[in-house]
Design an enzyme around this catalytic site. Sequence first.
Site, PDB file in Angstrom:
ATOM      1  CG  ASP A 216     -81.450 136.156  40.877  1.00 60.80           C
ATOM      2  OD1 ASP A 216     -81.498 137.355  40.573  1.00 60.80           O
ATOM      3  OD2 ASP A 216     -81.851 135.713  41.975  1.00 60.80           O
ATOM      4  CD  GLU A 268     -73.311 118.403  26.484  1.00 59.80           C
ATOM      5  OE1 GLU A 268     -74.538 118.229  26.302  1.00 59.80           O
ATOM      6  OE2 GLU A 268     -72.699 117.944  27.466  1.00 59.80           O
TER       7      GLU A 268
HETATM    8  C1  NOJ Z   1     -81.357 139.764  42.120  1.00 65.95           C
HETATM    9  C2  NOJ Z   1     -82.559 140.186  41.338  1.00 65.95           C
HETATM   10  O1  NOJ Z   1     -82.166 141.043  40.310  1.00 65.95           O
HETATM   11  C3  NOJ Z   1     -83.483 140.833  42.323  1.00 65.95           C
HETATM   12  O2  NOJ Z   1     -84.560 141.475  41.710  1.00 65.95           O
HETATM   13  C4  NOJ Z   1     -83.957 139.784  43.292  1.00 65.95           C
HETATM   14  O3  NOJ Z   1     -84.755 140.380  44.298  1.00 65.95           O
HETATM   15  C5  NOJ Z   1     -82.786 139.078  43.964  1.00 65.95           C
HETATM   16  N1  NOJ Z   1     -81.748 138.755  43.054  1.00 65.95           N
HETATM   17  C6  NOJ Z   1     -83.230 137.796  44.616  1.00 65.95           C
HETATM   18  O4  NOJ Z   1     -83.544 136.848  43.640  1.00 65.95           O
END
Ligand code: NOJ
Length: 552
Positions: A216, A268
């Site tokens: 993310d 790994e």
């Molecule tokens: C990207 C994620 O896909 C989204 O849903 C989220 O709100 C933000 N990152 C923050 O984590």
Amino acid sequence: MPEQKAPHEDAPLRSSSPREARSAPWWRHAVIYQVYPRSWADSDGDGVGDLPGITARLDHLVELGVDALWLSPFYPSPQADAGYDVSDYRDVDPVFGRLEDADKLLAAARERGLRVIVDLVPNHTSSEHPWFRAALAAGPGSPERARYIFRPEKPNNWESTFGGPAWTQVPDGEWYLHLFDAAQPDLNWDHPEVRAEFLDILRFWLDRGVDGFRVDVAHGLVKQADLADWHYPAELLTGTEAERPRPPMWDQDAVHEIYRDWRRLIDEYQGERVLVAEAWVQPAERLAAYVRPDEMHQAFNFEYLEASWSADAQYAVITRSLAASAAVDAPTTWVLSNHDVVRHASRLGLPVGTPRPSGIGPDDPQPDPVLGLRRARAATLLMLGLPGSAYLYQGEELGLPEHLAVPDEARQDPMFRRTGGKAKGRDGCRVPIPWEADAPSYGFGPTDASWLPQPPSWAEYAVDRQRGVPGSTYELYRAALRLRAQHTLGTGSLSWETTSEDLLAFRNSDVYVLTNFGPEPAPLPTGLTPLLSSSPLDEAGRVPQDVTVWAV
Ligand code: NOJ
């Protein structure tokens, strides 16, 4: 505008011999299906999807013909941002089940030959994470605060990408940074404990057998050291240097060191495990830096998702994407929908060139649903005809549109609240999906409970209304995935045949792919037989507007 090109004028943009195709690692060509656990299948009737629900429905993915699934977060979380606010990275939130349900899901997927990628949220924790609670309790200047980004004064003018300020003051007067909601404090990635902790979290899930991680906000972990002010809109997306300078909160060069560490760790492990960057980085060359040979394996191609529905825009983004990833020997990825954007069956029903909206409500300009679905099917068939790896978002195989009338009081996206309703937010693409037309909650769960309301018109999209029905969107996806595998399109190479104002045509492996964007029906070259088309061809066998055809 692209010019008319002679057939084979361009050299193939990625090539592989059939032997290479057979032996290529799975992630170079996989079709990966995103499951949004809250909204896929609810086993216990509480209105929120869960892991046992997913396990029970895995055969849908086998029938559809995908190679892998990516699960959005299911970890313990106060759910301030639908699970992207994690309070414990090594467990399962009770709303989704228990840790053993994750193990069962992994085992059931493995039995079916499906790979599983899980979501990793390293940019921020939940404000309920023990580290953040300890930071609040310990006070200014403490080692506990050093794991986050606290300052005695508010150091800059940054805004949250969800709206409102990116800094919140705590009762003792200090300020902490949150690029998203205040319940999602950003971690300090200069801190060795933060780095060590995430290596350990990776190990925890790798040891349980996951095939990889979708990372993310992968472009956000490192901030420019001086935390300089930013005088452009607060967006997740970087721009090209020509449009504006590189934002001090995104895509800093030092972020790559983190992924090199992770790559060493992941290598790994046996079994071709992968790292996938969610990095809203443009241009494609800067994105490609995340998938250099010693970093991640894949990065989402959001420039592709954002490209408008015209031959020139599609030609430009496809060509640029293939060239940029080829330069670092990474597979190109393609994506049209996910849990953060308006579903492409609705998005493409807006006039060509409309900037991507952050949600659509009943008072906003409405998409044309028929045109949107027609273009969505054409866009999908174009995408699945490209070499590389493709991502599908749950429900798109049903042609599901955005829910355009989620009542304001039902909205849960923090973006809606933080912008005072100006941005409708992402709830419209997160509505639980319909499985059975005549069942309560359309078969999402055993009761009629659904954490977001489902529109009354969704019966027609249910899986059981489409399965076995010639011409249904579901059967189109199934056929496309079957043919894509048979003709090894994922590991193929693209050579343009036609790139005119209205038409795009290329060859990939032995398949000829043509999309007609213009009003004039386009004949197929002589000698070619259609394999599959996104909507019917006309009586003369020509390809009408907003249709993609595969032919051999
Ligand atoms: C990207 C994620 O896909 C989204 O849903 C989220 O709100 C933000 N990152 C923050 O984590």
